[in-house]
Design an enzyme around this catalytic site. Sequence first.
Site, PDB file in Angstrom:
ATOM      1  CE1 TYR A  29      13.703  86.495   2.948  1.00  0.00           C
ATOM      2  CE2 TYR A  29      14.024  84.154   3.342  1.00  0.00           C
ATOM      3  CZ  TYR A  29      14.290  85.303   2.616  1.00  0.00           C
ATOM      4  OH  TYR A  29      15.147  85.225   1.545  1.00  0.00           O
ATOM      5  N   GLY A  33       5.743  76.301   5.409  1.00  0.00           N
ATOM      6  CA  GLY A  33       5.305  76.041   6.790  1.00  0.00           C
ATOM      7  C   GLY A  33       4.291  77.083   7.233  1.00  0.00           C
ATOM      8  CG  HIS A  34       5.619  81.101   7.832  1.00  0.00           C
ATOM      9  ND1 HIS A  34       6.847  81.132   7.211  1.00  0.00           N
ATOM     10  CD2 HIS A  34       5.866  81.379   9.133  1.00  0.00           C
ATOM     11  CE1 HIS A  34       7.780  81.429   8.088  1.00  0.00           C
ATOM     12  NE2 HIS A  34       7.223  81.579   9.274  1.00  0.00           N
ATOM     13  CD  GLN A 150       6.605  80.079  19.029  1.00  0.00           C
ATOM     14  OE1 GLN A 150       7.524  80.859  19.155  1.00  0.00           O
ATOM     15  NE2 GLN A 150       6.022  79.858  17.864  1.00  0.00           N
TER      16      GLN A 150
END
Length: 277
Positions: A29, A33-34, A150
């Site tokens: 999705y 950012g990705h 993370q």
Amino acid sequence: MRNVITLEELRTARLSLDGTVGFVPTMGYLHEGHLSLIRHAKEECDSVVVSIFVNPTQFGPNEDLAKYPRDLERDLRLIEPLGVDLVWTPTAEVMYPPGYQTWVEVEAVTRPLEGAMRPGHFRGVTTVVAKLFNAVQPHKAYFGQKDAQQAAVIRRMTLDLNFPIEIVVCPTVREADGLAMSSRNVYLSPEQRKAATVLFRSLSAAKELYESGERNAEALRRKMKEVLAAEPLAQVQYVSCADYDTLEELSEVRGKALLSMAVFIGKTRLIDNFVLG
Ligand code: AMP
């Protein structure tokens, strides 16, 4: 661009990749950012591998695994023009075959913040990332500052398990009004979407205070809480001013620090952070 699913296909395709391999793990999705991680990888590496896998083991029993947004066709359309060599979209059965019983656990740095609110989350993250690293064998792997803990946990795991992989952390990409891009933003109603800017506003207020010379961590936390409290749609889960690497709460900011927060806007849980120093 090749799209592979099984481990055998991935291994064969990996053998044909030349030079340094950059890897961008995602849950799909995709948003800017990705795509920014993919662009960084493309700039720095000869070949780029992207994985898309909604990892069931990092979702708690009351979290949004079943309704996590998915649209593989759209994701592939977005990735295609970026010059990605290989997209790996494993199924849950590929990653967790029947009888699965092996886990990777990182200790202290997974305990506070997200780890405290989402028991078992990082065990799922580190396990899947270790498995992805073993399969893809990249030289560099790209993660977003958006998920600051993370990134800290993956850095620790990579050192501790001797993965010969450079972890690259890329800046958070934001909407024009400051909201950090997230696959979960699609859950927000128009009214909630407006309210969601409160995370950025509260981090900005604390950063401004820091820049004016404030080094007392509690004063910075208080400032963030004050701005959040003024937004009626926001339910604060935590607000933190912690050491950048260990994520232990600070009393005074001396070196590099992380301002971070988790806030519910309606049923949608949003996280955001700024780095200080
Ligand atoms: P996800 O698909 O949410 O697991 O995210 C995959 C990768 O994209 C992770 O390394 C995230 O930190 C990163 N990422 C997610 N949102 C952003 C953002 N707004 N800016 C930069 N990186 C991001």
